[in-house]
Design an enzyme around this catalytic site. Structure first.
Site, mmCIF file in Angstrom:
data_model
loop_
_atom_site.group_PDB
_atom_site.id
_atom_site.type_symbol
_atom_site.label_atom_id
_atom_site.label_comp_id
_atom_site.label_asym_id
_atom_site.label_seq_id
_atom_site.Cartn_x
_atom_site.Cartn_y
_atom_site.Cartn_z
ATOM 1 N N ASN A 181 0.864 -1.179 0.000
ATOM 2 C CA ASN A 181 0.000 0.000 0.000
ATOM 3 C C ASN A 181 0.901 1.229 0.000
ATOM 4 O OD1 ASN A 181 -1.796 2.055 0.489
ATOM 5 N ND2 ASN A 181 -2.385 1.359 2.552
ATOM 6 N N LYS A 222 0.009 4.252 -0.204
ATOM 7 C CA LYS A 222 -0.652 5.411 0.428
ATOM 8 C C LYS A 222 -0.450 6.652 -0.453
ATOM 9 C CE LYS A 222 -0.064 3.089 4.821
ATOM 10 N NZ LYS A 222 0.082 3.173 6.260
ATOM 11 N N HIS A 257 -9.338 1.174 5.169
ATOM 12 C CA HIS A 257 -8.065 1.347 5.879
ATOM 13 C C HIS A 257 -8.298 2.302 7.049
ATOM 14 C CE1 HIS A 257 -3.935 2.398 6.773
ATOM 15 N NE2 HIS A 257 -3.562 1.363 6.061
ATOM 16 N N GLU A 295 -6.652 4.675 8.057
ATOM 17 C CA GLU A 295 -6.411 6.085 7.705
ATOM 18 C C GLU A 295 -7.624 6.691 7.009
ATOM 19 O OE1 GLU A 295 -2.701 5.366 5.696
ATOM 20 O OE2 GLU A 295 -1.766 4.865 7.610
ATOM 21 N N GLU A 351 -4.923 -4.889 10.682
ATOM 22 C CA GLU A 351 -3.914 -3.843 10.867
ATOM 23 C C GLU A 351 -4.175 -3.099 12.178
ATOM 24 O OE1 GLU A 351 -2.118 -2.779 6.704
ATOM 25 O OE2 GLU A 351 -3.577 -1.296 7.327
ATOM 26 N N GLY A 382 3.107 2.198 10.825
ATOM 27 C CA GLY A 382 4.114 3.257 10.688
ATOM 28 C C GLY A 382 4.854 3.591 11.965
ATOM 29 N N SER A 400 3.936 -2.189 10.254
ATOM 30 C CA SER A 400 5.382 -2.258 10.486
ATOM 31 C C SER A 400 6.007 -3.592 10.075
ATOM 32 C CB SER A 400 5.704 -1.922 11.952
ATOM 33 O OG SER A 400 5.332 -0.577 12.231
#
Ligand code: 13P
Length: 249
Positions: free
Chosen positions: A9, A11, A93, A95, A163, A169, A209
């Site tokens: 991904n 992003k 996701h 985000e 996730e 991250g 990660s």
């Protein structure tokens, strides 16, 4: 048997100049023993599809609208993704859930549209750190699965990505026991809702990660069928060893 899947991904990262990474990946993994999917930003999708056309690597989108077309400035439909060369789309996701207030219901509606446009829906679920610390992880995941996955899925057109938000991250990764607990739980919920046939053929990815240094041990956990990788999918030098680790798992 489920075919393993290494998904990247990108992003909101990547310009045309970065497509060389994809070409490098396609050269190194022209016919991998696992499925490989790269989800670049929408602006790069058709060029990315061209870059990997001599390999079995697939490209996907990172989001789509619930509708097929119409007056929705700035949005992209599933059919457009498909037209640009995508075979899959990431939906829900964390985000998107956070930045755009996406609810389970909206994700479910997007997933239905994506599947109807012949895309595989990669539906993301995951708990926040506060939810984990309050021992609510499985309740949260269970609610997201029930709310975000449409009824029309098959083993082929659904991928679930676990996730944990606090692992994205951050360099923090759950213990292998924690990953296994959630993946086994997701498998059980899928089998309960869709039956053993469909439930056992849906791939469940871990994301958060994943790096070349920790991929192999994560891929050894039960019901981990691959990874959804952010930062380490941007460079072929990082993503290639993750693909190789999955091939060896
Ligand atoms: P990182 O691999 O950068 O932690 O991102 C994970 C992710 O959000 C993939 O969708």
């Amino acid at each position: 048997m489920r075919r393993k899947l290494a998904a990247g991904n990108w992003k909101m990262n990547g310009l045309g100049a970065g497509l060389g990474e994809l070409e490098e990946l396609a050269q190194a993994h022209g016919d991998p023993a696992v499925d490989v999917l790269i989800c670049p930003p929408a602006t790069l999708l058709s060029r990315a599809a061209d870059s990997v056309s001599n390999s079995t690597i697939n490209v996907g989108g990172q989001d789509c609208h619930t509708g097929q077309s119409g007056a929705h400035t700035g949005d992209i439909s599933a059919e457009m993704l498909r037209d640009a060369g995508a075979t899959a789309v990431i939906l829900g996701h964390s985000e998107r859930r956070e930045d755009h207030g996406e609810s389970d219901e909206l994700v479910r509606s997007k997933a239905r549209t994506a599947i109807e446009a012949s895309l595989t829906a990669v539906i993301c679920v995951g708990e926040s750190l506060a939810e984990r610390e309050a021992a609510n992880t499985l309740d949260i995941i269970g609610g997201q699965l029930a709310g975000s996955i449409p009824d029309i899925v098959t083993g082929e057109n659904l991928v679930v990505a676990y996730e944990p938000i606090w692992a994205i991250g951050t360099g923090k990764v759950p213990t292998l026991e924690q990953i296994g607990e959630v993946h086994d739980f997701i498998r059980a919920r899928l089998e309960k809702r869709f039956g053993a046939g469909v439930g056992r053929s849906v791939r469940i990815l871990y994301g958060g990660s994943v790096k070349p240094g920790n991929a192999a041990e994560i891929f050894g956990v039960s019901n981990v069928d691959g990874a959804l990788v952010g930062g380490a999918s941007l460079k072929a030098a990082d993503f290639s060893p993750i693909i190789s680790a999955l091939e060896a798992a």
